[in-house]
Design a protein around this motif. Structure first.
Motif, PDB file in Angstrom:
ATOM      1  N   MET A  38       0.868  -1.172   0.000  1.00 52.26           N
ATOM      2  CA  MET A  38       0.000   0.000   0.000  1.00 52.26           C
ATOM      3  C   MET A  38       0.907   1.225   0.000  1.00 52.26           C
ATOM      4  SD  MET A  38      -3.064  -1.393   0.249  1.00 52.26           S
ATOM      5  CE  MET A  38      -4.151  -0.092   0.775  1.00 52.26           C
ATOM      6  N   LEU A  39       0.730   2.111  -0.980  1.00 50.80           N
ATOM      7  CA  LEU A  39       1.592   3.283  -1.129  1.00 50.80           C
ATOM      8  C   LEU A  39       0.732   4.531  -1.233  1.00 50.80           C
ATOM      9  CD1 LEU A  39       4.752   3.613  -3.175  1.00 50.80           C
ATOM     10  CD2 LEU A  39       2.948   5.245  -3.638  1.00 50.80           C
ATOM     11  N   GLU A  40       1.177   5.604  -0.585  1.00 48.17           N
ATOM     12  CA  GLU A  40       0.470   6.881  -0.634  1.00 48.17           C
ATOM     13  C   GLU A  40       1.452   7.970  -1.052  1.00 48.17           C
ATOM     14  OE1 GLU A  40      -2.830   9.232   2.071  1.00 48.17           O
ATOM     15  OE2 GLU A  40      -1.451   7.860   3.056  1.00 48.17           O
ATOM     16  N   LEU A  41       1.033   8.774  -2.033  1.00 50.11           N
ATOM     17  CA  LEU A  41       1.835   9.877  -2.550  1.00 50.11           C
ATOM     18  C   LEU A  41       1.253  11.183  -2.040  1.00 50.11           C
ATOM     19  CD1 LEU A  41       4.123  10.714  -4.617  1.00 50.11           C
ATOM     20  CD2 LEU A  41       2.260  11.001  -6.275  1.00 50.11           C
ATOM     21  N   PHE A  42       2.123  12.062  -1.541  1.00 47.12           N
ATOM     22  CA  PHE A  42       1.720  13.357  -0.997  1.00 47.12           C
ATOM     23  C   PHE A  42       2.357  14.490  -1.786  1.00 47.12           C
ATOM     24  CE2 PHE A  42       1.652  10.379   2.505  1.00 47.12           C
ATOM     25  CZ  PHE A  42       0.494  10.691   3.196  1.00 47.12           C
ATOM     26  N   ASP A  43       1.694  15.652  -1.783  1.00 48.99           N
ATOM     27  CA  ASP A  43       2.329  16.850  -2.316  1.00 48.99           C
ATOM     28  C   ASP A  43       3.108  17.528  -1.184  1.00 48.99           C
ATOM     29  OD1 ASP A  43       0.502  18.336  -0.754  1.00 48.99           O
ATOM     30  OD2 ASP A  43      -0.708  18.942  -2.475  1.00 48.99           O
ATOM     31  N   ALA A  44       3.763  18.627  -1.481  1.00 44.76           N
ATOM     32  CA  ALA A  44       4.620  19.299  -0.493  1.00 44.76           C
ATOM     33  C   ALA A  44       3.829  19.909   0.663  1.00 44.76           C
ATOM     34  CB  ALA A  44       5.458  20.377  -1.185  1.00 44.76           C
ATOM     35  N   TYR A  73       7.398  15.965  -3.859  1.00 41.19           N
ATOM     36  CA  TYR A  73       6.471  14.930  -3.431  1.00 41.19           C
ATOM     37  C   TYR A  73       7.074  14.164  -2.262  1.00 41.19           C
ATOM     38  CZ  TYR A  73       4.240  15.837  -7.917  1.00 41.19           C
ATOM     39  OH  TYR A  73       3.618  16.449  -8.969  1.00 41.19           O
ATOM     40  N   ALA A  74       6.218  13.379  -1.598  1.00 37.00           N
ATOM     41  CA  ALA A  74       6.653  12.501  -0.511  1.00 37.00           C
ATOM     42  C   ALA A  74       5.849  11.211  -0.596  1.00 37.00           C
ATOM     43  CB  ALA A  74       6.432  13.173   0.842  1.00 37.00           C
ATOM     44  N   ILE A  75       6.430  10.136  -0.067  1.00 37.64           N
ATOM     45  CA  ILE A  75       5.796   8.818  -0.115  1.00 37.64           C
ATOM     46  C   ILE A  75       5.860   8.166   1.257  1.00 37.64           C
ATOM     47  CG2 ILE A  75       6.096   6.451  -0.988  1.00 37.64           C
ATOM     48  CD1 ILE A  75       7.133   7.672  -3.585  1.00 37.64           C
ATOM     49  N   GLU A 116      11.659  16.008   5.531  1.00 38.89           N
ATOM     50  CA  GLU A 116      12.754  15.103   5.165  1.00 38.89           C
ATOM     51  C   GLU A 116      12.294  13.984   4.230  1.00 38.89           C
ATOM     52  OE1 GLU A 116      15.728  14.155   8.083  1.00 38.89           O
ATOM     53  OE2 GLU A 116      14.861  15.663   9.441  1.00 38.89           O
ATOM     54  N   TRP A 117      11.000  13.837   4.036  1.00 41.59           N
ATOM     55  CA  TRP A 117      10.472  12.857   3.087  1.00 41.59           C
ATOM     56  C   TRP A 117      10.490  13.407   1.665  1.00 41.59           C
ATOM     57  CZ3 TRP A 117       5.108  10.677   4.903  1.00 41.59           C
ATOM     58  CH2 TRP A 117       5.146  10.313   6.261  1.00 41.59           C
ATOM     59  N   LEU A 118      10.486  14.736   1.529  1.00 41.88           N
ATOM     60  CA  LEU A 118      10.285  15.382   0.226  1.00 41.88           C
ATOM     61  C   LEU A 118      11.424  15.123  -0.756  1.00 41.88           C
ATOM     62  CD1 LEU A 118       8.875  18.813   1.427  1.00 41.88           C
ATOM     63  CD2 LEU A 118       7.602  16.992   0.275  1.00 41.88           C
ATOM     64  N   PHE A 119      11.050  14.943  -2.018  1.00 41.65           N
ATOM     65  CA  PHE A 119      12.004  14.806  -3.114  1.00 41.65           C
ATOM     66  C   PHE A 119      11.416  15.522  -4.326  1.00 41.65           C
ATOM     67  CE2 PHE A 119       9.169  11.200  -3.242  1.00 41.65           C
ATOM     68  CZ  PHE A 119       8.861  11.057  -4.586  1.00 41.65           C
ATOM     69  N   GLU A 120      12.265  15.926  -5.232  1.00 41.26           N
ATOM     70  CA  GLU A 120      11.873  16.709  -6.405  1.00 41.26           C
ATOM     71  C   GLU A 120      11.622  15.801  -7.604  1.00 41.26           C
ATOM     72  OE1 GLU A 120      11.068  20.403  -8.221  1.00 41.26           O
ATOM     73  OE2 GLU A 120      11.801  20.158  -6.172  1.00 41.26           O
TER      74      GLU A 120
END
Length: 135
Positions: A38-44, A73-75, A116-120
């Motif tokens: 189960m994966l969830e994608l978030f915006d900033a 984004y973050a996961i 710290e989860w965020l990536f471009e």
């Protein structure tokens, strides 16, 4: 004719600001092939923008997310071994199923700060994340 050229030029300009990229996420170190990921994608802004389920094979899983804009984004994810679509925990709230975060942002007692989860994503990219060891 001039109006047509202006319309074509404006359409061309707008395409650059709405670039669409592909994100490929490989999850490794899963304990077995049972259940699903189960994966969830978030915006900033910490808003959930997509939730996905994926099959596990050879203790890893690959998820592809298309049509992402140039942004941060973050996961977060977990290995739903019993397919109940919940992260199972013990009586103290400690996860009994493997889990993880983008940038492998594990803290001592829970995840590190969301920043710290965020990536471009500014091109088609592939990232590899490691699932936690089960407790």
């Amino acid at each position: 004719m001039r109006k047509i050229l202006i319309c074509i030029f404006l359409a061309w300009l707008s395409c650059g600001s709405y670039a669409q990229f592909k994100l490929e996420v490989e999850i490794v170190n899963l304990p077995n092939d049972k259940g699903q990921l189960m994966l969830e994608l978030f915006d900033a802004k910490e808003q959930s923008i997509k939730g996905l389920k994926a099959k596990i094979k050879d203790q890893k899983c690959t998820v592809v997310i298309d049509s992402l804009a140039n942004a941060q984004y973050a996961i977060r994810f977990f290995h739903d071994e019993n397919s109940n679509e919940e992260l199972d925990t013990n009586w103290m709230g400690i996860p009994k199923e493997a889990y993880g975060f983008s940038n492998d942002a594990y803290g001592r007692f829970g995840p590190k700060d969301f920043k710290e989860w965020l990536f471009e994503v500014n091109e088609d990219i592939k990232i590899s994340l490691r699932a936690s060891d089960k407790m």
